[in-house]
Design a protein around this motif. Sequence first.
Motif, PDB file in Angstrom:
ATOM      1  N   ARG A 135       0.841  -1.212   0.000  1.00  0.00           N
ATOM      2  CA  ARG A 135       0.000   0.000   0.000  1.00  0.00           C
ATOM      3  C   ARG A 135       0.873   1.259   0.000  1.00  0.00           C
ATOM      4  O   ARG A 135       0.546   2.255  -0.633  1.00  0.00           O
ATOM      5  N   GLU A 195       3.284  14.535   5.300  1.00  0.00           N
ATOM      6  CA  GLU A 195       2.597  13.268   5.572  1.00  0.00           C
ATOM      7  C   GLU A 195       1.953  13.326   6.954  1.00  0.00           C
ATOM      8  O   GLU A 195       2.595  13.690   7.945  1.00  0.00           O
ATOM      9  N   GLY A 204       0.311  11.146   9.923  1.00  0.00           N
ATOM     10  CA  GLY A 204       0.252   9.761  10.432  1.00  0.00           C
ATOM     11  C   GLY A 204       1.303   8.896   9.771  1.00  0.00           C
ATOM     12  O   GLY A 204       0.999   7.851   9.198  1.00  0.00           O
ATOM     13  N   CYS A 205       2.548   9.298   9.908  1.00  0.00           N
ATOM     14  CA  CYS A 205       3.646   8.646   9.155  1.00  0.00           C
ATOM     15  C   CYS A 205       4.033   7.289   9.730  1.00  0.00           C
ATOM     16  O   CYS A 205       4.787   6.539   9.103  1.00  0.00           O
ATOM     17  N   SER A 228       1.921   9.821  17.715  1.00  0.00           N
ATOM     18  CA  SER A 228       2.540   8.816  18.581  1.00  0.00           C
ATOM     19  C   SER A 228       4.060   9.016  18.607  1.00  0.00           C
ATOM     20  O   SER A 228       4.732   8.945  17.570  1.00  0.00           O
ATOM     21  N   ALA A 271       5.937   6.026  17.321  1.00  0.00           N
ATOM     22  CA  ALA A 271       6.007   5.954  15.858  1.00  0.00           C
ATOM     23  C   ALA A 271       7.082   6.908  15.324  1.00  0.00           C
ATOM     24  O   ALA A 271       7.910   6.522  14.483  1.00  0.00           O
ATOM     25  N   ALA A 322       3.404  15.185  16.497  1.00  0.00           N
ATOM     26  CA  ALA A 322       2.344  16.202  16.529  1.00  0.00           C
ATOM     27  C   ALA A 322       1.062  15.611  15.997  1.00  0.00           C
ATOM     28  O   ALA A 322       1.084  14.805  15.067  1.00  0.00           O
ATOM     29  N   ILE A 329      -1.666   7.740   4.815  1.00  0.00           N
ATOM     30  CA  ILE A 329      -1.845   6.342   4.390  1.00  0.00           C
ATOM     31  C   ILE A 329      -2.378   5.545   5.583  1.00  0.00           C
ATOM     32  O   ILE A 329      -1.743   5.515   6.651  1.00  0.00           O
ATOM     33  N   ASN A 330      -3.528   4.927   5.377  1.00  0.00           N
ATOM     34  CA  ASN A 330      -4.162   4.122   6.429  1.00  0.00           C
ATOM     35  C   ASN A 330      -4.326   4.893   7.746  1.00  0.00           C
ATOM     36  O   ASN A 330      -4.098   4.351   8.828  1.00  0.00           O
ATOM     37  N   VAL A 331      -4.720   6.142   7.631  1.00  0.00           N
ATOM     38  CA  VAL A 331      -5.015   6.947   8.823  1.00  0.00           C
ATOM     39  C   VAL A 331      -6.535   7.138   8.853  1.00  0.00           C
ATOM     40  O   VAL A 331      -7.132   7.524   7.847  1.00  0.00           O
TER      41      VAL A 331
HETATM   42  C1  LIG Z   1      -2.465   2.592  10.925  1.00  0.00           C
HETATM   43  S1  LIG Z   1      -1.136   3.652  11.233  1.00  0.00           S
HETATM   44  C2  LIG Z   1      -0.481   3.878   9.584  1.00  0.00           C
HETATM   45  C3  LIG Z   1       0.959   4.266   9.584  1.00  0.00           C
HETATM   46  C4  LIG Z   1       1.548   4.411   8.178  1.00  0.00           C
HETATM   47  N1  LIG Z   1       0.996   5.516   7.491  1.00  0.00           N
HETATM   48  C5  LIG Z   1       1.336   3.131   7.417  1.00  0.00           C
HETATM   49  O1  LIG Z   1       0.579   3.109   6.437  1.00  0.00           O
HETATM   50  O2  LIG Z   1       1.978   2.132   7.771  1.00  0.00           O
HETATM   51  C6  LIG Z   1      -1.907   5.211  11.546  1.00  0.00           C
HETATM   52  C7  LIG Z   1      -0.957   6.218  12.132  1.00  0.00           C
HETATM   53  O3  LIG Z   1      -1.582   7.501  12.102  1.00  0.00           O
HETATM   54  C8  LIG Z   1      -1.339   8.149  13.341  1.00  0.00           C
HETATM   55  N2  LIG Z   1      -2.422   9.124  13.505  1.00  0.00           N
HETATM   56  C9  LIG Z   1      -3.760   8.866  13.533  1.00  0.00           C
HETATM   57  N3  LIG Z   1      -4.457   9.997  13.641  1.00  0.00           N
HETATM   58  C10 LIG Z   1      -3.560  11.012  13.686  1.00  0.00           C
HETATM   59  C11 LIG Z   1      -3.681  12.418  13.802  1.00  0.00           C
HETATM   60  N4  LIG Z   1      -4.878  13.018  13.905  1.00  0.00           N
HETATM   61  N5  LIG Z   1      -2.562  13.171  13.813  1.00  0.00           N
HETATM   62  C12 LIG Z   1      -1.345  12.560  13.721  1.00  0.00           C
HETATM   63  N6  LIG Z   1      -1.172  11.233  13.616  1.00  0.00           N
HETATM   64  C13 LIG Z   1      -2.268  10.466  13.591  1.00  0.00           C
HETATM   65  C14 LIG Z   1      -1.282   7.023  14.351  1.00  0.00           C
HETATM   66  O4  LIG Z   1      -0.537   7.376  15.509  1.00  0.00           O
HETATM   67  C15 LIG Z   1      -0.595   5.915  13.561  1.00  0.00           C
HETATM   68  O5  LIG Z   1       0.814   5.927  13.711  1.00  0.00           O
END
Ligand SMILES: C[S@@+](CC[C@H](N)C(=O)[O-])C[C@H]1O[C@@H](n2cnc3c(N)ncnc32)[C@H](O)[C@@H]1O
Length: 242
Positions: free
Chosen positions: A9, A27, A29-30, A54, A57, A79, A102-104
């Motif tokens: 993905r 990006e 939610g990296c 996180s 992360a 942040a 991605i996947n957020v």
């Molecule tokens: C399922 S993981 C996906 C990580 C990466 N993008 C991937 O595809 O492997 C979702 C990530 O988004 C972060 N996240 C979710 N909502 C967020 C927000 N509002 N602001 C910042 N980070 C966020 C989470 O902490 C998590 O690390």
Amino acid sequence: MTGTAVPERIRQAVAALDVRAGDRLLEVGCGGGVAVGLVCPLLITGTITAVDHSATATARAVRRNAGSIGDGRATIATAAFTEPGLTAAGISGRSFDKIFAINVNLFWTGPARAELALAAGLLAPGGALYAFYEPPGERLDELAAKVTGTFEAGGFTAEVLRLPAPVVGIVGRPWAAPDGRPATPRHGTPRHRLGTIAAQTRPKTCARSPPRAPPTTLLLDSTTRPLRVVGAARPIPGVQLS
Ligand SMILES: C[S@@+](CC[C@H](N)C(=O)[O-])C[C@H]1O[C@@H](n2cnc3c(N)ncnc32)[C@H](O)[C@@H]1O
């Protein structure tokens, strides 16, 4: 970048971003910074800023991308994607050509109005917001429809990209008002899809006619050529609605 396998993905999302050497990317939610690691070799003058709320992360993302952070191409910050979160991280007030996630969960679990307004304010003119998902099971269409609706209600146009793996991408661009400023969302109907063609639809009148019927507003699907009429306030003689 360390040698962990790159999930399909993320590979496909980065390919769909069509990164240019000078792009300024953000990006949201990296996670562990895998996408950052794929984007950095494509940048020459450009940069990528990646945020995740996180700290675990971002610590992984920093370790994975230490070289690109050192040469100034990547910045990684702990942040939340909120105005206060970005302000605290020193990111607000900057401009980006592409913002992606991605996947957020952000854009499909709720209306995300504040986040969409934040993204619109951070995008440079002509910039775009991308949300990619690899949902479990057969939920691609459901997810694409949800995110498209969220984008449109939040002031963005939306286009769905079906990528080869079970991955879907939604690309949004803020609607532009005639003066070039982002337009205010109105009842979830994007401005670019509304065309008022009063001249063609107003009935012919003569001096003694009763008051004129109001002009008819047609809903035009601007993604098709020629434009397809998808709705009208009242029937129009000779116009077939699709
Ligand atoms: C399922 S993981 C996906 C990580 C990466 N993008 C991937 O595809 O492997 C979702 C990530 O988004 C972060 N996240 C979710 N909502 C967020 C927000 N509002 N602001 C910042 N980070 C966020 C989470 O902490 C998590 O690390």
